[in-house]
Scaffold this motif. Structure first.
Motif, short mmCIF file in Angstrom:
data_model
loop_
_atom_site.label_atom_id
_atom_site.label_comp_id
_atom_site.label_asym_id
_atom_site.label_seq_id
_atom_site.Cartn_x
_atom_site.Cartn_y
_atom_site.Cartn_z
N GLY A 223 41.93 139.66 30.49
CA GLY A 223 42.26 138.46 31.25
C GLY A 223 42.55 138.76 32.70
N LYS B 11 39.51 131.36 28.25
CA LYS B 11 38.75 131.43 29.50
C LYS B 11 38.21 132.84 29.77
CE LYS B 11 39.35 127.14 30.73
NZ LYS B 11 40.35 126.76 31.73
N GLY B 12 38.80 133.85 29.15
CA GLY B 12 38.31 135.21 29.34
C GLY B 12 37.26 135.63 28.34
N GLN C 44 35.86 130.24 37.18
CA GLN C 44 36.96 129.33 37.47
C GLN C 44 37.53 129.54 38.87
OE1 GLN C 44 36.74 131.00 34.51
NE2 GLN C 44 36.13 129.24 33.26
N ARG D 250 43.30 135.13 33.88
CA ARG D 250 42.94 134.12 32.90
C ARG D 250 44.13 133.82 31.99
NH1 ARG D 250 40.57 131.18 34.72
NH2 ARG D 250 41.01 132.27 36.63
N SER E 286 36.04 135.23 38.12
CA SER E 286 35.39 134.40 37.11
C SER E 286 34.90 133.11 37.74
CB SER E 286 36.37 134.09 35.97
OG SER E 286 37.43 133.29 36.43
#
Length: 844
Positions: free
Chosen positions: A332, A396-397, A834, A340, A832
């Motif tokens: 993460g 999310k990771g 995001q 994350r 990432s």
């Protein structure tokens, strides 16, 4: 009579009553029909009624003698028609430069059927596509035997040349055995995969659960430009739910386009023995098998894969948030961008407690929940939890973990594109964005060793011109087939071609041969002839015998000249046998040159139906001469039965034609590293191979400088023999290899003095055998390896060649990958998606 009248009268009344009842029924039916037509029917719809009517009509209609489904590739991701396609033909996704398996389901409705099916790759004008830099076209063929009423899946291996253009087709035809008329024919349009695209094969009891893979950034990397919003790296094939056969080719040589296999709770007994062997061979060639542990490990216990698994299931367990802390902390994390959010375990995750195998390594940043194990050039990675766990997928990771940990690809960076969209590229290898070396871990030595990278050079966009570039992007694709593709232009193939060119030269007999023949002839003609008939008392008969002696002498001289010159036929062969430590199957590549003074057509028959063979260009890359419309095309046929045949290999008069074949070599035992009774390392030759000039080299990469080499000379290693290994530093480098310096030159010279002179110099191929990966292959340049290189003074028993050559010479280079490391620890992405949009694209 009164009785008779009474009976007659009663019968008349019954007839009247029956007639009235029938008329009432007809009226009722007519009324109901009118109401149904007017108001409709609440118990069915029009489509169901139509279907029922169609089924009834089909039952009454005579079925075709043969029922055939359209030809589809075995590895079929289910493509729809391409946008802007000129016709409505079905589309077949193919990877040029690779063998693929196409399949058709067939059924004979009335009688048993014996025939043959064939497949060809054609241009858009339906002309045969030539094999690279040759005058040959290929037709693949196999027999078809159908029992009445029993459907059967027929598979055919087809080679797709990398020169196919837009509009290319694959055409299949079915005919009765011995008949020329085609009973059925179908064509499909080919949609070619770029060099950097490969397949991901999912084998699961519920494959639809893995549909999410198709939309991940790992599979479809975002890269906004003028043409596409993303780079499609993989095509995902979901399989396992049906009771029918699985899309695993029974020939591992047709699995070169598969990069990864995901296994989740699939019964291994559903694979045929040939499919099992194929998967194991693919694994040793570099394939990466990803096993979703819970449920899978129990099924795989005692199976063909048990000895290759990175872990076994010790016991079932449940994972809570604390068990996932290391996974969240490492995967993460982001060097540039927000951390994350952790994956949640709102309820405990069903899992299995992993018991790693002896050679297994826990993956960094997983707390022992993921374990991997090298197998040959490949690897097996096992997870303690199911890969389809909902909370894990929603994390999310997850995509970064899929890319870096499960697929073991380099870390990525995400940035803003020129139009405000997304771009993902390798964080430290941006110039390799569309390089096939980073898309698949599969490597085949004779095809890939030393091959240049497929580099896409993308210039920075000019900030002044919106959406424009200072200069147009420059794309360089060195190999259209990508990594692991069948090619006649790899460094190993080029070296074999140079050896065969030298060996295939015609040598005129020397003066000694002429003098010897003349002396023998005069000896027989004059003194020996006269002495025999003088003893018999018939000296005058010596004159009658003279013409007979002259004819016989001429035949003998011509026969001896044929053996020396190659007047009739000669066959020279260079082979490369690639083995893997501890594995008793290898891959044998043959490069053969056929010379003849008179035009000859050869047929080759291999005992193993998995063998593949194609004409091999006599010209190096870049030496291609332009063809004219009058140039002749020679068709060759590749047919599979219980054997494998290549028919129609034409050799023109006083010319040389070359052939490239690959086979699966079955050994009596493996060549492997072992430990002696006193704890010393040793090489153990459990095979039947008599290894000559054997040497071991250890390659160790370095991130701070050039790699280091250690090695030792073993000399001859006999079957069943074990030899101690004691390596010392080697003064070896890529530069010395480029200059033609084969390692252990002095030892080779000393050994050669005790042997007969070999039929030809195999040095150029031997040189390539000592070449390890460099910057042209960034994925393997950081993987350590221990390699054995040796020579065989002949080639392994090969195909039956008809007609047979008068001269037959061959030599083999043996390359054994005894051990290979996994490479550097995988790393998370530097940021990432995001984290985008950001003010400016990320720059190092």
């Amino acid at each position: 009579m009164p009785v008779q009248r009474s009976l007659t009268s009663t019968h008349g009344l019954d007839r009247a009553a029956l007639l009235g009842a029938a008329m009432r029924r007809v009226a009722t039916l007519l009324l109901v029909s009118v109401l149904v037509c007017t108001l409709g029917c609440g118990g069915c719809n029009s489509e169901d009624s139509a279907d029922a009517g169609a089924e009834s009509e089909d039952e009454n209609k005579k079925k075709d003698d043969l029922e055939l489904t359209p030809t589809r590739p075995l590895l079929d991701p289910g493509l729809v028609a391409e946008e802007g396609a000129e016709d409505d033909r079905p589309r077949v996704l193919v990877k040029p430069g690779h063998w693929m398996v196409v399949a058709q389901r067939m059924k004979a409705n009335y009688d048993d059927f014996v025939g043959e099916t064939s497949a060809r790759v054609l241009t858009g004008d339906e002309a045969p596509v030539l094999l690279p830099q040759t005058d040959f076209s290929l037709r693949s063929q196999r027999p078809v035997v159908l029992s009445k009423g029993r459907p059967k899946r027929i598979e055919t291996e087809v080679f797709v040349p990398n020169a196919i253009g837009k509009g290319a087709l694959v055409s299949s035809a079915l005919r009765r055995r011995g008949a020329g008329r085609e009973l059925a024919e179908s064509t499909a349009a080919l949609q070619r995969m770029p060099s950097y695209q490969y397949f991901v094969l999912v084998l699961a009891d519920s494959p639809d659960e893995y549909a999410f893979l198709k939309v991940t950034d790992t599979v479809r990397g975002p890269y906004e430009d003028d043409d596409n919003p993303y780079d499609q790296y993989y095509h995902v094939v979901l399989a396992g739910s049906a009771k029918g056969g699985l899309p695993v080719p029974e020939n591992p040589l047709a699995m070169s386009s598969v990069a990864y296999v995901v296994w989740d709770r699939l019964d291994p007994e559903r694979l045929t023995p040939r499919q099992q062997d194929s998967l194991v061979d693919w694994l040793h060639w570099g394939g990466r098998l990803i096993v979703s542990g819970p449920g899978s490990l129990d099924l795989l216990r005692g199976s063909f894969l048990e000895g290759y698994l990175s872990a076994s299931g010790d016991a079932t367990t449940e994972l809570k948030e604390a068990d996932l802390s290391e996974l969240n902390l490492f995967w993460g994390n982001r060097l540039r961008g927000m951390r994350r959010e952790p994956t949640n375990a709102l309820s405990p995750w069903p899992a299995v407690r992993l018991k790693p195998s002896e050679a297994a390594v826990p993956m960094i940043g997983t707390g022992g929940l993921v374990v991997e194990h090298p197998v040959g050039r490949g690897s097996v990675v096992t997870t303690a939890f199911r890969l389809t766990q909902r909370e894990f997928l929603n994390w999310k990771g997850f995509d970064g973990f899929l890319n870096g940990a499960l697929f073991r690809r380099p870390a990525r960076r995400f940035a803003r594109g020129p139009y405000g969209g997304l771009r993902a590229e390798w964080a430290h290898l941006s110039e390799y964005r569309l390089d096939s070396h980073l898309a698949t871990p599969v490597r085949l030595f004779s095809r890939d060793s030393g091959s240049e990278a497929n580099v896409l050079v993308d210039l920075e966009y000019d900030s002044i011109t919106f959406g424009g570039a200072a200069n147009p992007p420059v794309a360089t694709v060195d190999r259209l087939e990508g990594v692991a593709g069948w090619t006649g232009f790899s460094p190993v193939a080029e070296a074999a071609r140079s050896v065969l060119r030298e060996a295939a030269g015609v040598t005129v007999p020397g003066s000694g041969f002429v003098v010897a023949c003349l002396a023998a002839y005069l000896l027989v003609l004059v003194p020996l002839n006269w002495a025999i008939f003088y003893t018999l008392g018939r000296v005058e008969w010596a004159w009658l015998a003279a013409p007979v002696i002259a004819v016989v002498g001429t035949v003998v001289v011509v026969q001896q000249a044929q053996l020396d010159i190659g007047f009739v036929r000669s066959q020279n062969e260079v082979a490369v046998l690639e083995l893997y430590g501890g594995h008793d199957r290898g891959r044998l590549s043959r490069y053969a040159a056929f010379y003849t003074s008179l035009s000859t057509t050869y047929d080759l028959t291999y005992d193993d139906p998995r063998a593949l063979a194609l004409p091999f260009s006599t010209q190096s890359r870049g030496e291609q001469t332009s063809r004219t419309i009058s140039d002749r095309v020679f068709p060759v046929v590749s047919e599979k039965t219980n054997e494998s045949e290549l028919r129609g290999l034409t050799v023109p008069s006083a010319a040389t034609t070359m052939m490239h074949a690959e086979e699966i070599a079955e050994l009596e035992g493996p060549v492997r590293l072992g430990v002696s009774s006193r704890g010393h390392r040793q090489l153990e030759n459990r095979s039947e191979l008599r290894l000559r000039d054997a040497a071991i080299v250890e390659f160790t990469p370095s991130t701070e400088g050039p790699p280091t080499y250690r090695g030792c000379w073993l000399g001859d290693v006999q079957p069943g023999e074990s030899v101690l290994i004691n390596t010392t530093p080697l003064a070896m480098s890529r530069e010395s290899l480029d200059e033609g310096g084969v390692p252990f030159t002095d030892e080779r010279r000393s050994a050669a003095e005790l042997l007969d002179e070999p039929p030809f110099d195999i040095g150029p191929v031997l040189l390539e055998a000592f070449r390890f990966a460099g910057k042209e292959d960034p994925a393997y340049a950081q993987r350590s390896e221990t390699r054995l290189v040796a020579v065989l003074d002949e080639t392994p028993a090969g195909p039956t060649v008809s007609p047979r050559a008068s001269q037959l010479n061959g030599m083999t280079v043996v390359v054994t990958h005894l051990a290979m490391g996994l490479g550097p620890d995988p790393r998370p992405d530097v940021n990432s998606r995001q984290d985008i949009p950001i003010d400016t694209p990320y720059e190092e």
